[in-house]
Design an enzyme around this catalytic site. Structure first.
Site, mmCIF file in Angstrom:
data_model
loop_
_atom_site.group_PDB
_atom_site.id
_atom_site.type_symbol
_atom_site.label_atom_id
_atom_site.label_comp_id
_atom_site.label_asym_id
_atom_site.label_seq_id
_atom_site.Cartn_x
_atom_site.Cartn_y
_atom_site.Cartn_z
ATOM 1 N N ASP A 1 0.855 -1.184 0.000
ATOM 2 C CA ASP A 1 0.000 0.000 0.000
ATOM 3 C C ASP A 1 0.891 1.234 0.000
ATOM 4 O OD1 ASP A 1 -2.981 1.005 0.769
ATOM 5 O OD2 ASP A 1 -1.474 2.230 1.799
ATOM 6 N N ASN B 1 -3.563 12.997 -3.427
ATOM 7 C CA ASN B 1 -4.802 13.440 -4.073
ATOM 8 C C ASN B 1 -5.273 14.778 -3.516
ATOM 9 O OD1 ASN B 1 -5.121 11.277 -5.849
ATOM 10 N ND2 ASN B 1 -6.176 10.016 -4.322
ATOM 11 N N ASP C 1 -3.161 9.652 -10.117
ATOM 12 C CA ASP C 1 -3.153 8.632 -11.178
ATOM 13 C C ASP C 1 -1.756 8.415 -11.727
ATOM 14 O OD1 ASP C 1 -5.859 8.344 -10.890
ATOM 15 O OD2 ASP C 1 -6.409 9.461 -12.704
ATOM 16 N N GLU D 1 -4.974 2.272 -3.866
ATOM 17 C CA GLU D 1 -3.515 2.376 -3.926
ATOM 18 C C GLU D 1 -2.822 1.105 -3.472
ATOM 19 O OE1 GLU D 1 -4.675 4.420 0.028
ATOM 20 O OE2 GLU D 1 -5.568 3.985 -1.918
#
Length: 591
Positions: A470, A478, A487, A513
């Site tokens: 992760d 973000n 992205d 993620e």
């Protein structure tokens, strides 16, 4: 010089007249060896025995062999319901015959090995071997394996005895010996003897690709996990009844082995949906249902005819599958008749063909053509007529043989549509299993690979491990830089993971993620090293827009009692242990 005489048996008197013919007797008396082949639609032992007795009386030095048939080739043409006799006189060659039974409760491969040993011990320089056997009652594939194990790479050719689709009783014979379960071989030897043999199929794949999933000897039980018979019921509307063989005959399974296309024709379907074959099929093989392409058959025949013409044969033997005459019907002479323009042509329609070119194989749906010659080839001034030209010289009907072209064009249409559908299906499958953003495999495919890995580990006791990772503080990416930047981080992470793993590893996006790596043949130590390598690579990578990122890893390996759920759960718990321990680290969990 080889001289051949063909006779269509009608009565004993007519056969005796041939056997007393002055030309035949003169040729026979000057011969070093005489081969008599008897191919008979009549499967009664007494019928064959009566003919053999006449031949033995008239030509006591001849070797007489034969088989029952599903069609006879006489002077290049198809006959049905007949008995044909071919008398081949050799000027310098020698012949040896080996015949033996293959008991149903015995080891057929071992019987083949004994037959191969006896063939290899035949005198002279063996140029080729004619082989006849009874595939209805023995495992002919095992027989050939046995022969090859002891006879080496001798040129071997011939066919399986048939019984006009009764699928009950066929015979091979040598002299007064007859076998409903056995094999007969004739070794042809001589320094001046030359043999040219070839084979071709002419069938095209018709269906999508399918996989054989369960096999029991010569019985295919399941295809794609379903009863094998369902293939013929679903795609061809063929019933499981007494006519199954005749209805399925035109639609063999097409396989590819060692770059060569092979056909397998089912001879029966059992009540539980299994399909019976006379030739081997291996569990795990992929196949397509096939259908004969008339244009391809005639085109291949043309190449064989031209090669045979260059060889300049003095006699030609044909061993051709019964399904070819079933497919081609009145047009079957298109591929056999042109041989008669080269040399006397004789043979029979079979239940399977035997052919060796490097390795000895049991074929279905093919034609095997064998040219024989003593001495040097003679120069030819012209090519033989093409298959269609040879047949059409016997008919002025402008519509003759035209339906074959209609069928061929329909086959091309189906083939093109099938190819387009398969290409579309492959693209749809790829899209359904691929993450659109990272182009890694997605959760659906990861679940599939996990289940496969688990089954492999259970069956073969091979290790495998999973690594769940992760990205640390991804939400901040973000929030601070926007979702497009997020992205870009995911895409860059996918590239790093792909570059740092093995080709056998599966790298996928587990969700958000999170990424998952499935590492086959990797124990806990191997997986820990790989995870550390990935952690360091991500830490060292410069991500667009944001610079540096780290990731946390949870690693676990398959252990006793594990299933997919327990392994993922353990990896997930271990991953969050790494998170709670400060992130940017690898945590291990033993099974």
């Amino acid at each position: 010089m080889i001289t051949h005489f063909s006779h269509r048996y009608a009565t004993q008197d007519a056969l005796e007249a041939l056997l007393n013919d002055s030309q035949l007797l003169a040729t026979a008396s000057a011969s070093s060896a005489i081969l008599v082949q008897i191919f008979s639609a009549d499967t009664r032992s007494e019928h064959v025995r009566a003919i053999s007795a006449l031949i033995r009386t008239a030509l006591p030095s001849a070797i007489a062999v034969g088989a029952t048939t599903v069609g006879e080739v006489y002077e290049g043409r198809l006959l049905t319901g007949s008995t044909v006799i071919g008398i081949t006189c050799f000027e310098t060659s020698t012949l040896s015959v080996v015949a033996m039974p293959c008991p149903p409760d015995g080891d057929t491969r071992q019987a083949g090995a004994e037959l191969g040993t006896r063939i290899s011990q035949c005198p002279g320089t063996i140029a080729g071997v004619i082989l006849l056997a009874t595939p209805l009652s023995i495992d002919a594939g095992a027989l050939l394996q046995g022969i090859e194990s002891t006879a080496g790479r001798l040129p071997i050719f011939g066919g399986g005895a048939a019984d006009y689709a009764a699928m009950a009783h066929s015979l091979v014979f040598a002299g007064d010996q007859q076998y409903s379960q056995g094999a007969v071989a004739v070794a042809l030897a001589g320094d001046e003897l030359h043999i040219e043999s070839s084979t071709y199929l002419g069938w095209r794949p018709l269906s999508r690709s399918m996989q054989v999933t369960e096999v029991d000897q010569l019985s295919v039980k399941t295809i794609d996990g379903k009863p094998a018979f369902d293939v013929y019921r679903r795609y061809l509307n063929i019933s499981n009844d007494e006519n199954f063989f005749l209805n399925a005959l035109e639609f063999p399974f097409l396989f590819e082995r060692a770059g060569e296309q092979l056909a397998r024709v089912p001879i029966a379907a059992s009540r539980d949906g299994a399909l019976q074959f006379v030739a081997d099929i291996q569990e795990g093989e992929h196949f397509r249902i096939g259908y004969g392409d008339m244009d391809l058959i005639v085109s291949d025949a043309l190449h064989i005819h031209h090669a045979m013409a260059d060889f300049s044969p003095q006699a030609i033997f044909l061993y051709t599958c019964g399904c070819r005459r079933f497919l081609m019907q009145n047009d079957v002479d298109l591929e056999t008749l042109p041989f008669e323009a080269l040399a006397p042509t004789f043979g029979f329609y079979t239940y399977g063909e035997f052919y060796s070119s490097g390795n000895l194989r049991l074929l279905n749906s093919t034609m095997v053509a064998v040219g024989l010659r003593e001495g040097e080839a003679r120069a030819r001034s012209s090519r033989p007529p093409t298959p269609r030209a040879a047949a059409e010289t016997h008919s002025s009907d402008p519509y003759a043989h035209k339906h074959t072209r209609v069928v061929s064009r329909l086959m091309r249409f189906i083939d093109a549509v099938t190819a387009e559908l398969e290409a579309s299906n492959r693209e749809i499958t790829k899209l359904s299993r691929t993450d659109r953003l990272t182009h890694l495999v997605n959760r659906i495919e990861l679940d599939h690979v996990l289940e496969q890995s688990l089954q492999r580990a259970l069956r073969y006791a091979t290790p495998f491990s999973i690594i769940l990772l992760d990205l640390d503080h991804f939400k901040q990416v973000n929030d601070l830089h926007g979702h497009l930047a997020g992205d870009e981080v995911l895409v860059s992470t996918a590239k790093v993971l792909t570059a740092c793993t093995r080709t056998v590893d599966t790298v996928g996006r587990w969700g958000g993620e999170e990424f998952l790596i499935i590492a086959p043949n990797a124990d806990s130590s191997d997986a820990a090293k790989l995870a550390e390598k990935l952690r360091a690579a991500i830490e060292a990578h410069d991500f667009p827009c944001i610079g540096k990122m780290t990731a946390s890893f949870g690693v676990t390996s398959f252990g006793p009692g594990d299933d997919v759920v327990t392994m993922i759960s353990r990896a997930d718990i271990t991953l969050y242990a790494a998170k709670h321990s400060g992130r940017n680290r690898v945590a291990m969990s033993n099974a």
